[in-house]
Design an enzyme around this catalytic site. Sequence first.
Site, PDB file in Angstrom:
ATOM      1  N   ASP A  18      46.742 -23.577 -11.949  1.00 41.32           N
ATOM      2  CA  ASP A  18      46.954 -24.811 -11.207  1.00 41.32           C
ATOM      3  C   ASP A  18      45.609 -25.221 -10.609  1.00 41.32           C
ATOM      4  O   ASP A  18      44.811 -24.362 -10.190  1.00 41.32           O
ATOM      5  CB  ASP A  18      47.973 -24.621 -10.085  1.00 41.32           C
ATOM      6  N   GLU A  64      43.507 -27.993  -7.926  1.00 44.62           N
ATOM      7  CA  GLU A  64      43.477 -29.059  -6.924  1.00 44.62           C
ATOM      8  C   GLU A  64      42.212 -29.854  -7.174  1.00 44.62           C
ATOM      9  O   GLU A  64      41.161 -29.283  -7.512  1.00 44.62           O
ATOM     10  CB  GLU A  64      43.478 -28.482  -5.508  1.00 44.62           C
ATOM     11  N   ASP A  68      50.755 -22.658  -5.843  1.00 49.69           N
ATOM     12  CA  ASP A  68      51.444 -23.447  -6.885  1.00 49.69           C
ATOM     13  C   ASP A  68      51.505 -22.678  -8.197  1.00 49.69           C
ATOM     14  O   ASP A  68      52.501 -22.766  -8.935  1.00 49.69           O
ATOM     15  CB  ASP A  68      50.731 -24.783  -7.086  1.00 49.69           C
ATOM     16  N   HIS A 116      50.770 -27.247  -2.521  1.00 54.77           N
ATOM     17  CA  HIS A 116      49.594 -28.006  -2.942  1.00 54.77           C
ATOM     18  C   HIS A 116      48.302 -27.220  -2.756  1.00 54.77           C
ATOM     19  O   HIS A 116      47.234 -27.813  -2.635  1.00 54.77           O
ATOM     20  CB  HIS A 116      49.509 -29.363  -2.217  1.00 54.77           C
TER      21      HIS A 116
END
Length: 597
Positions: free
Chosen positions: A34, A36, A180, A175
């Site tokens: 994942d 960001e 995540d 998040h």
Amino acid sequence: MPAQSPTGVRPTHVQPTLDDLGTPLQDVTFVVVDLETTGGSPADAGITEIGAVKVRGGEVLGEFQTLVDPGMPVPAFVARLTGISTAMLVGAPRVEAVLPSFLEFARGAVLVAHNAPFDVGFLKAATAAAGYAWPAPTVVDTVRLARRVVTRDEAPNHKLATLAALFRAQVSPDHRALSDARATVDVLHALLARLAPLGVTHLEDLATAADPVPAAVRRKRHLADGLPDGPGVYQFLGPDDEVLYVGTSVSIRRRVRSYFTAAEKRGRITEMVQIATSVRPVECATPLEAAVRELRLITEHAPRYNRRSKFPERMSWVGLTDEAYPRLSVVRTVRDSPGAAYLGPFASRRTAQDAIDAVHDAVDLRRCTARLPRTASPSARACVLAEMGRCSAPCTTREADTAYGDVAATAREVMTGDPSLVVRTLARHIHALADGERFEEAGDVTRRLGAFLTGAARAQGLRPLAACRELVAARATDDGGWELVVVRHARLAATAVAPRGTDPLPLVDALRLTADDVPAPVPPAPACHPHEAALVQDWLEQPGVRLVAVSDPWTSPVRSAQGFRDVAAAVAAARPATATLAARATSPDTETQEAPC
């Protein structure tokens, strides 16, 4: 049947390898990742955090997490969403310093992400910008899998937070990349558990797991397990071993697997797969043998889900009859008679009749069907066709009509040798009709000419091959070996492959000794299904094929229907530019080419 080996020994059955069966999902290493980011797309945004979890068989093997300096400020709304601010990234490594460690962590694994196109898009862009090679791993998108097995009644959407709550994930997504990724691991395992009853049990199944394939079809995926990964024929069998469908492929296993995916869109085949109980493979030495075996099995079993020609006895020929005043007739069999001439074979009687009409347009053969005596009776009267000038009316001659023999000889020549008389005559007719804007009639004449040229080319190509008692040919394979073929009376009698570095001649001798004994037919009819003869003929005419031995001349007329193949293609397409076709076909400089031998 074609020999599988010079000794005739069938291959022994062996225990399938894991590669044959596919990779079970419990043995697959997944790296769930994942990212960001600062928002937007890879073109105008950067990665701020990477989190990944490596799992196999439900066990966590390792984790990867790092903040990343994106080289730009983090927008305020993104900072509020993720909790990652610009200040937090001061001193963090740039993405080009992080990527080698991440790529090593994920090396050899299947990459998993929720909404994978987003995460993988950023990773690929960063890899390219840093000058590294993207390893192109297998990618699984849990969003697509969820759309397949999670209904709207269970969850209003397929967001990660929604699915994590539905499946009671141990970690709630917040998040942040690692959290995540951990939540996505639990979602992945839950989705795989739901997919297993649908037949998704191997890594290879995941590629099509999100496809809209009926569950009854997907559950039959196991029918492909253990099939050979080589050329051959496969038979789908139903209850009581009924042959439902026969097919061929250069890789039996890959082709059969495709029947259980969304790539198969034929309704009747989907129905067949749901009925099937097993798949029987027939390994073949060469693709040619596979194509021939497929045709023979279709002819033998007449599978209800095959639509290819199963009945060679239903194919038609056009023959010049053996009588005092020959005429053209549609027949089912080829007979050995003096002065015989044939066109075909034709798949339908209508096409055969079109070929007859084409010959009649150019040659003044009689069109009545009665068998005429050499001299007519005093009461004989001409038919309407004769009154219209469309028949020479030998039925009314009081003396033997010797001129009709010349007419029959001309018909025999255009059928077995030079067809240019028919081509010129019909092309002039097409030209005139096109000039008069009578395009529908021009299309009818075009169709007749195409049928004639096709039938003449087939018969002229088949005749020497059907008459040849034995022909041995070889073609170099891509890996440096030799593909060897023995043909008898146009039938594939034996085939094998001589491996690279071996002398092929001893294998040729063995093939000739063990090849099928083929009774002689009546040319141009081959000693096999006409489609098989066409397969063999096409193979023999490939570039690079070498004749090793031939018992009888294998030749075609220099001026033959083969030389008008390009004209036949234009005719078959019924192109509006008929003037060009007519100009070429009527030109005195038009020459036919020698057929390849």
